[in-house]
Scaffold this motif. Sequence first.
Motif, PDB file in Angstrom:
ATOM      1  N   THR A 194      14.656  10.175   3.636  1.00 48.48           N
ATOM      2  CA  THR A 194      13.815  11.276   3.138  1.00 48.48           C
ATOM      3  C   THR A 194      12.326  10.994   3.371  1.00 48.48           C
ATOM      4  OG1 THR A 194      13.831  10.296   0.908  1.00 48.48           O
ATOM      5  CG2 THR A 194      15.502  11.948   1.404  1.00 48.48           C
ATOM      6  N   PHE A 195      12.026   9.824   3.935  1.00 46.14           N
ATOM      7  CA  PHE A 195      10.672   9.473   4.378  1.00 46.14           C
ATOM      8  C   PHE A 195       9.636   9.550   3.262  1.00 46.14           C
ATOM      9  CE2 PHE A 195      13.042  11.362   7.914  1.00 46.14           C
ATOM     10  CZ  PHE A 195      13.125  10.248   8.750  1.00 46.14           C
ATOM     11  N   THR A 196       9.969   8.951   2.123  1.00 46.94           N
ATOM     12  CA  THR A 196       9.023   8.913   1.012  1.00 46.94           C
ATOM     13  C   THR A 196       8.226   7.617   0.966  1.00 46.94           C
ATOM     14  OG1 THR A 196      10.684   7.972  -0.472  1.00 46.94           O
ATOM     15  CG2 THR A 196      10.525  10.381  -0.398  1.00 46.94           C
ATOM     16  N   SER A 197       8.683   6.571   1.650  1.00 49.51           N
ATOM     17  CA  SER A 197       8.053   5.254   1.505  1.00 49.51           C
ATOM     18  C   SER A 197       6.725   5.177   2.237  1.00 49.51           C
ATOM     19  CB  SER A 197       8.995   4.158   2.010  1.00 49.51           C
ATOM     20  OG  SER A 197       9.417   4.424   3.325  1.00 49.51           O
ATOM     21  N   LEU A 198       5.819   4.384   1.675  1.00 46.22           N
ATOM     22  CA  LEU A 198       4.519   4.151   2.292  1.00 46.22           C
ATOM     23  C   LEU A 198       4.630   3.017   3.295  1.00 46.22           C
ATOM     24  CD1 LEU A 198       2.150   4.336  -0.822  1.00 46.22           C
ATOM     25  CD2 LEU A 198       2.746   6.159   0.789  1.00 46.22           C
ATOM     26  N   PRO A 199       3.758   2.967   4.291  1.00 48.10           N
ATOM     27  CA  PRO A 199       3.792   1.886   5.278  1.00 48.10           C
ATOM     28  C   PRO A 199       3.629   0.520   4.608  1.00 48.10           C
ATOM     29  CG  PRO A 199       2.374   3.664   6.025  1.00 48.10           C
ATOM     30  CD  PRO A 199       2.736   3.978   4.613  1.00 48.10           C
ATOM     31  N   VAL A 200       4.376  -0.457   5.126  1.00 43.20           N
ATOM     32  CA  VAL A 200       4.356  -1.810   4.565  1.00 43.20           C
ATOM     33  C   VAL A 200       3.203  -2.594   5.180  1.00 43.20           C
ATOM     34  CG1 VAL A 200       5.672  -3.959   4.330  1.00 43.20           C
ATOM     35  CG2 VAL A 200       6.859  -1.758   4.229  1.00 43.20           C
ATOM     36  N   VAL A 201       2.510  -3.373   4.344  1.00 54.77           N
ATOM     37  CA  VAL A 201       1.462  -4.269   4.847  1.00 54.77           C
ATOM     38  C   VAL A 201       1.884  -5.704   4.552  1.00 54.77           C
ATOM     39  CG1 VAL A 201      -0.319  -2.536   4.446  1.00 54.77           C
ATOM     40  CG2 VAL A 201       0.140  -4.235   2.680  1.00 54.77           C
ATOM     41  N   PRO A 202       1.349  -6.698   5.287  1.00 51.19           N
ATOM     42  CA  PRO A 202       1.745  -8.101   5.082  1.00 51.19           C
ATOM     43  C   PRO A 202       1.410  -8.579   3.666  1.00 51.19           C
ATOM     44  CG  PRO A 202       0.558  -7.829   7.151  1.00 51.19           C
ATOM     45  CD  PRO A 202       0.394  -6.545   6.406  1.00 51.19           C
ATOM     46  N   GLU A 203       2.239  -9.500   3.166  1.00 51.92           N
ATOM     47  CA  GLU A 203       1.975 -10.096   1.857  1.00 51.92           C
ATOM     48  C   GLU A 203       0.733 -10.978   1.936  1.00 51.92           C
ATOM     49  OE1 GLU A 203       3.369  -9.418  -0.887  1.00 51.92           O
ATOM     50  OE2 GLU A 203       5.142  -8.323  -0.217  1.00 51.92           O
ATOM     51  N   GLY A 260       1.565  10.921  -7.191  1.00 53.33           N
ATOM     52  CA  GLY A 260       2.454  10.024  -7.919  1.00 53.33           C
ATOM     53  C   GLY A 260       3.500   9.391  -7.019  1.00 53.33           C
ATOM     54  N   GLY A 261       4.023   8.282  -7.484  1.00 53.19           N
ATOM     55  CA  GLY A 261       5.060   7.595  -6.715  1.00 53.19           C
ATOM     56  C   GLY A 261       5.903   6.704  -7.604  1.00 53.19           C
ATOM     57  N   ARG A 262       6.975   6.222  -7.035  1.00 48.00           N
ATOM     58  CA  ARG A 262       7.896   5.344  -7.768  1.00 48.00           C
ATOM     59  C   ARG A 262       7.775   3.912  -7.256  1.00 48.00           C
ATOM     60  NH1 ARG A 262      13.358   8.949  -7.028  1.00 48.00           N
ATOM     61  NH2 ARG A 262      12.754  10.741  -8.304  1.00 48.00           N
ATOM     62  N   TYR A 263       7.929   2.966  -8.180  1.00 49.02           N
ATOM     63  CA  TYR A 263       7.960   1.555  -7.811  1.00 49.02           C
ATOM     64  C   TYR A 263       9.202   0.925  -8.457  1.00 49.02           C
ATOM     65  CZ  TYR A 263       6.555   0.162 -12.539  1.00 49.02           C
ATOM     66  OH  TYR A 263       6.514  -0.051 -13.885  1.00 49.02           O
ATOM     67  N   GLY A 264       9.542  -0.272  -8.018  1.00 45.60           N
ATOM     68  CA  GLY A 264      10.636  -1.006  -8.648  1.00 45.60           C
ATOM     69  C   GLY A 264      12.009  -0.420  -8.412  1.00 45.60           C
ATOM     70  N   ASN A 317      -4.230   2.319   0.257  1.00 45.80           N
ATOM     71  CA  ASN A 317      -4.373   2.822   1.635  1.00 45.80           C
ATOM     72  C   ASN A 317      -3.966   4.290   1.716  1.00 45.80           C
ATOM     73  OD1 ASN A 317      -5.242   0.354   2.536  1.00 45.80           O
ATOM     74  ND2 ASN A 317      -3.262  -0.270   3.393  1.00 45.80           N
ATOM     75  N   ASN A 318      -2.945   4.634   0.941  1.00 45.13           N
ATOM     76  CA  ASN A 318      -2.490   6.020   0.898  1.00 45.13           C
ATOM     77  C   ASN A 318      -3.565   6.926   0.307  1.00 45.13           C
ATOM     78  OD1 ASN A 318      -0.458   8.206   0.991  1.00 45.13           O
ATOM     79  ND2 ASN A 318      -0.456   8.014  -1.241  1.00 45.13           N
ATOM     80  N   LEU A 319      -4.230   6.438  -0.739  1.00 45.58           N
ATOM     81  CA  LEU A 319      -5.275   7.239  -1.386  1.00 45.58           C
ATOM     82  C   LEU A 319      -6.477   7.469  -0.462  1.00 45.58           C
ATOM     83  CD1 LEU A 319      -5.239   5.691  -4.983  1.00 45.58           C
ATOM     84  CD2 LEU A 319      -4.398   7.950  -4.297  1.00 45.58           C
ATOM     85  N   LYS A 320      -6.664   6.574   0.501  1.00 38.43           N
ATOM     86  CA  LYS A 320      -7.777   6.715   1.435  1.00 38.43           C
ATOM     87  C   LYS A 320      -7.517   7.804   2.483  1.00 38.43           C
ATOM     88  CE  LYS A 320      -9.214   1.841   1.230  1.00 38.43           C
ATOM     89  NZ  LYS A 320      -9.301   0.582   2.023  1.00 38.43           N
ATOM     90  N   PHE A 350       5.645   9.543  -3.433  1.00 34.66           N
ATOM     91  CA  PHE A 350       5.977   8.471  -2.504  1.00 34.66           C
ATOM     92  C   PHE A 350       6.783   7.365  -3.214  1.00 34.66           C
ATOM     93  CE2 PHE A 350       1.796   7.554  -4.349  1.00 34.66           C
ATOM     94  CZ  PHE A 350       1.987   6.274  -4.846  1.00 34.66           C
ATOM     95  N   THR A 351       7.256   6.408  -2.421  1.00 31.80           N
ATOM     96  CA  THR A 351       7.930   5.224  -2.971  1.00 31.80           C
ATOM     97  C   THR A 351       7.321   3.987  -2.339  1.00 31.80           C
ATOM     98  OG1 THR A 351       9.642   5.270  -1.262  1.00 31.80           O
ATOM     99  CG2 THR A 351      10.131   6.414  -3.328  1.00 31.80           C
ATOM    100  N   ILE A 352       7.363   2.873  -3.095  1.00 36.42           N
ATOM    101  CA  ILE A 352       6.952   1.577  -2.549  1.00 36.42           C
ATOM    102  C   ILE A 352       8.062   0.568  -2.826  1.00 36.42           C
ATOM    103  CG2 ILE A 352       4.462   1.952  -2.720  1.00 36.42           C
ATOM    104  CD1 ILE A 352       4.473   0.373  -5.340  1.00 36.42           C
ATOM    105  N   GLY A 353       8.127  -0.457  -1.990  1.00 34.21           N
ATOM    106  CA  GLY A 353       9.129  -1.507  -2.186  1.00 34.21           C
ATOM    107  C   GLY A 353      10.401  -1.280  -1.406  1.00 34.21           C
ATOM    108  N   ILE A 354      10.597  -0.071  -0.882  1.00 31.84           N
ATOM    109  CA  ILE A 354      11.777   0.203  -0.061  1.00 31.84           C
ATOM    110  C   ILE A 354      11.327   0.817   1.256  1.00 31.84           C
ATOM    111  CG2 ILE A 354      13.259   0.588  -2.072  1.00 31.84           C
ATOM    112  CD1 ILE A 354      13.113   3.612  -1.445  1.00 31.84           C
ATOM    113  N   VAL A 355      12.240   0.836   2.223  1.00 32.86           N
ATOM    114  CA  VAL A 355      11.972   1.513   3.489  1.00 32.86           C
ATOM    115  C   VAL A 355      12.870   2.748   3.517  1.00 32.86           C
ATOM    116  CG1 VAL A 355      12.014   1.346   5.997  1.00 32.86           C
ATOM    117  CG2 VAL A 355      11.434  -0.667   4.619  1.00 32.86           C
TER     118      VAL A 355
END
Length: 863
Positions: free
Chosen positions: A74-83, A34-38, A54-57, A65-70
Amino acid sequence: MLDRTKEPGAEGEPLYLDVKSAYYDVEDRPLIVGGRYGLGSHDTTPAQIISVFNNLKMPEPKNHFTIGIVDDVTFTSLPVVPELALGGKSMYQAKFYGLGADGTVGANKNSVKIIGDNTDKYCQAYFSYDSKKSGGFTCSHLRFGDEPIRSTYLVTTPNFVACHVQAYLHMYDVTRGLQKNGTFLLNTIFEGEELARFMPNKVKRYFAENNITVYTINATKIAQEIGLGNRTNTILQSAFFRITQVIPEDLAVEQMKKFIVKSYGSKGQDVIDKNYAAVDRGGEYKEFAIDPAWANLPDDAVAEDDAPAFVKEVVRPINAQAGDLLPVSSYTKFGTTDGSWEVGTAAYEKRGVEAFVPVWNLDNCIQCNQCAYICPHAAIRPFVLTDEELAGYGGKTIEMKAPKTMKGMHFAIQVSVLDCLGCGNCADICPGNPKLGKALTMAPFNPDAEAMKKEAANWDYCVKNVKSKQDLVDIRSNVKNSQFAQPLFEFSGACAGCGETPYVKLISQLFGDREMIANATGCSSIYSASIPSTPYTKNEKGQGPVFNNSLFEDFCEFGLGMALGTKKMKERVAKLLCEATSCEECPSEFKALAQEWIEKREDADETKRLAALIKPFIAGGAEAGCEHCKELQTLEHYLVKRSQWIIGGDGASYDIGYGGLDHVIASGEDVNILVLDTEVYSNTGGQASKATPLGAIAQFAAQGKRIRKKDLGMIATTYGYVYVAQIAMGADHAQCLKAIREAEAWHGPSVVIAYAPCINHGLKAKGGMGKSQAEEKKAVECGYWHLWRFNPALIEENKNPFSLDSKEPDWSKFHDFLMGEVRYLSVKKAYPNEAEELFAEAQRMAQIRYKSYIRKTKEDWAE
């Protein structure tokens, strides 16, 4: 599982836990992460969803994890990919960068309607703004396509970008995400080599690397030639349709002119004709040649300055619309995670968004300081220089003649050309020399002109090297002296010419070093403390206003809570002083000072004097091991009497927050309530309030309000122990100062109701809000607004507490005053048969109110 809910302390977010529970007894259950968004209201884009897959792979996917932030803490964010651009080839995406009140947003709303009504295309539009009022940043996000649009996020990969303000090339990353082979339209006064020199290397490199087609147009010059002022929107809208060919050009022109009639029909044929001309001249764009060699350009050198690290690393990225890219560590590093924020950050913005700035002619100056007194943004100030300070100053000065304590020093009116918003109120009210003319004139502003660079340098020198001389005079005695005090409210995000901010600034000059502010949500809270811009600042001693903001409905109770908390802490200080001075070893001088403070703790000037004398004794006692003194050290900032101000607009004070206001003044506590009366809900689009006068158009009163204005001030006087005043700075500078001074000096509740012209009023005078101070004067002269004070201190002397400070109105000017504002003029245009009857009734109500004030002046209060 993706969830937007945060559950601190729980094993996971609600949806994640529900799904985990559903699979609790299933032997071959899948791996569930699970992770948080927004977070922080961040958009969730397709690129972020790709990060999730990509994380699921991964052999061991990251959980929680978290998405949308860096998140580098606490190092929860996933690596950012280009839009990436979605929606297929038929999807056309456009972004428009504009200036608040330049009409960009309104024009783009019309563009979407034109395309939606005249083609089979699907349309989507979203408009984002910064927190500033007119003159702030706006960005319009438009999408068009042959297929349904399911993108629920801002445009990140536009095909077309329009930059309506050339300075934005340096302020914002306006090319971010612009697709390869895309189109860029720039409104600029430059051409050819001059424009190439003006453009940052980063922008030129992007154009060359991505084969961007660039067009330029001087919409600013065209708008001035047509007579539209700074309203470049229609010109640039026309250019957009011609360049993109989203719909056939002839159809676009026809529909734009149709919408012009719909949008501006009520403003008269002259305005319609000017906008027609703007449509026709929208074809005056040119293609700008891109040099392929620009692809190898390095970044421009970063201009270094002495701004603090917090400003460089946090404030400026947020102001540059890059706040979403800041890592979490940026906030933990500077201790802002509890919601507190550094003061004085507005001083580092230096937006330079005005078209004109005041220029000082020292030969015509009479040193009255009125220009600084009424300036809505504290961008023009008198500086008094000693001989030593003069040595490094690059501007001109005149000799100080008065007051005596400054005689022989050097006087200068200095403008901050990069902070000024160019409203022109200062030049308008400048009395100047009767024989020679005004001391201030408005001149065109070009930040790259040598004269303007010199003015900016002069301002920096004065702020950094010229000490305030306010201790040499009584700043509360008169208007001139008040402006020798440093404004502790400066460069706010309010509209140019705002009628509210001069009052807020004046209070900060008089009491800011000990001021506590409880602010209602509304215009005043937005321009006063909207991250990252904080105009409240501190003096050279580190003293300044403390600000906090609460809701519409409880702002007065919020301020009362502050006052009661301070009162309780002062009682605690008094108790500790008694205990600390009760021992035999305590110096007799400390005992005498402590007793004097206890007796005079409600006298602001005395507490300032006594605090300076008491603190060394407290420090000495703490060092000697006195437990009472150690505790007093943590509370010694309560030794100086606080000045509690509660600030709100008429919507909060007259309407939803009125019950709280009434409760607070009934408490009898020593608080000061400043009501900024714009007669509408200014911050939310101009809805009618109980302060809206009879006959005025506002939202929810589209045919003109049919009920007279509530007399809040007279209601407050019925308590008998509440100080009340009605003021209008532009009508009487001295009465305004006197009322604010008396209100703060009264040891009990006070209410000051300040008339404040607003952009929602639609001032018709040439210069618009640059005439806001003059409009206040007209309002009082014609009887629309009245100046008066109710001072309960006079009751103890058997004197009438009510004084009417404005002269008998010239009622013949009342109708003309109404016709000088769109909120009334629109009634006449829309309802010509009823308008005059409404206006006559409005005048009759104003006359009734004036007569009631006359009766109050004749009351006998002798015993």
